[in-house]
Design a protein around this motif. Sequence first.
Motif, PDB file in Angstrom:
ATOM      1  N   LEU A 181      44.182  42.140  31.033  1.00 55.84           N
ATOM      2  CA  LEU A 181      43.179  41.148  31.416  1.00 55.84           C
ATOM      3  C   LEU A 181      43.665  40.272  32.565  1.00 55.84           C
ATOM      4  O   LEU A 181      42.894  39.954  33.475  1.00 55.84           O
ATOM      5  CB  LEU A 181      42.799  40.277  30.212  1.00 55.84           C
ATOM      6  CG  LEU A 181      42.004  40.990  29.120  1.00 55.84           C
ATOM      7  CD1 LEU A 181      41.874  40.100  27.895  1.00 55.84           C
ATOM      8  CD2 LEU A 181      40.639  41.422  29.623  1.00 55.84           C
ATOM      9  N   THR A 182      44.932  39.921  32.556  1.00 54.72           N
ATOM     10  CA  THR A 182      45.495  39.129  33.649  1.00 54.72           C
ATOM     11  C   THR A 182      45.414  39.904  34.956  1.00 54.72           C
ATOM     12  O   THR A 182      45.059  39.336  36.003  1.00 54.72           O
ATOM     13  CB  THR A 182      46.954  38.734  33.331  1.00 54.72           C
ATOM     14  OG1 THR A 182      46.961  37.970  32.112  1.00 54.72           O
ATOM     15  CG2 THR A 182      47.570  37.910  34.450  1.00 54.72           C
ATOM     16  N   GLY A 183      45.717  41.174  34.924  1.00 55.83           N
ATOM     17  CA  GLY A 183      45.598  42.009  36.116  1.00 55.83           C
ATOM     18  C   GLY A 183      44.166  42.086  36.622  1.00 55.83           C
ATOM     19  O   GLY A 183      43.912  42.011  37.834  1.00 55.83           O
ATOM     20  N   GLN A 184      43.216  42.224  35.709  1.00 55.21           N
ATOM     21  CA  GLN A 184      41.809  42.274  36.097  1.00 55.21           C
ATOM     22  C   GLN A 184      41.362  40.944  36.692  1.00 55.21           C
ATOM     23  O   GLN A 184      40.638  40.915  37.692  1.00 55.21           O
ATOM     24  CB  GLN A 184      40.938  42.631  34.896  1.00 55.21           C
ATOM     25  CG  GLN A 184      41.088  44.067  34.451  1.00 55.21           C
ATOM     26  CD  GLN A 184      40.297  44.374  33.185  1.00 55.21           C
ATOM     27  OE1 GLN A 184      39.951  43.480  32.415  1.00 55.21           O
ATOM     28  NE2 GLN A 184      40.032  45.644  32.955  1.00 55.21           N
ATOM     29  N   ILE A 185      41.800  39.848  36.109  1.00 50.84           N
ATOM     30  CA  ILE A 185      41.446  38.527  36.631  1.00 50.84           C
ATOM     31  C   ILE A 185      41.994  38.362  38.038  1.00 50.84           C
ATOM     32  O   ILE A 185      41.291  37.889  38.941  1.00 50.84           O
ATOM     33  CB  ILE A 185      41.968  37.415  35.695  1.00 50.84           C
ATOM     34  CG1 ILE A 185      41.159  37.399  34.397  1.00 50.84           C
ATOM     35  CG2 ILE A 185      41.930  36.042  36.379  1.00 50.84           C
ATOM     36  CD1 ILE A 185      41.768  36.546  33.296  1.00 50.84           C
ATOM     37  N   ASP A 186      43.249  38.751  38.254  1.00 49.89           N
ATOM     38  CA  ASP A 186      43.858  38.634  39.584  1.00 49.89           C
ATOM     39  C   ASP A 186      43.091  39.463  40.614  1.00 49.89           C
ATOM     40  O   ASP A 186      42.822  38.997  41.728  1.00 49.89           O
ATOM     41  CB  ASP A 186      45.326  39.068  39.544  1.00 49.89           C
ATOM     42  CG  ASP A 186      46.205  38.106  38.762  1.00 49.89           C
ATOM     43  OD1 ASP A 186      45.787  36.950  38.523  1.00 49.89           O
ATOM     44  OD2 ASP A 186      47.313  38.524  38.374  1.00 49.89           O
ATOM     45  N   GLU A 187      42.731  40.685  40.244  1.00 54.08           N
ATOM     46  CA  GLU A 187      41.985  41.552  41.159  1.00 54.08           C
ATOM     47  C   GLU A 187      40.622  40.954  41.492  1.00 54.08           C
ATOM     48  O   GLU A 187      40.201  40.924  42.657  1.00 54.08           O
ATOM     49  CB  GLU A 187      41.804  42.938  40.540  1.00 54.08           C
ATOM     50  CG  GLU A 187      41.057  43.896  41.432  1.00 54.08           C
ATOM     51  CD  GLU A 187      40.835  45.262  40.798  1.00 54.08           C
ATOM     52  OE1 GLU A 187      39.920  45.973  41.251  1.00 54.08           O
ATOM     53  OE2 GLU A 187      41.560  45.606  39.839  1.00 54.08           O
TER      54      GLU A 187
END
Length: 55
Positions: free
Chosen positions: A19-25
């Motif tokens: 989820l953190t990766g998706q938020i950053d993207e």
Amino acid sequence: MAQATHITLGLLAQRIEQLTGQIDELNQRLTGLVERHAPQLLVPVGIARTPLSRS
């Protein structure tokens, strides 16, 4: 019981990373769109230190 807890916490940690990766993207994509279409929204807005008028 301890093993189930360990597995569950590991799965939660993986999901948090996903989820953190998706938020950053998504933040990068959104910033790019705003830079192209409404860059004025990225300009910091200050608050003046003007005293209120006294009545």
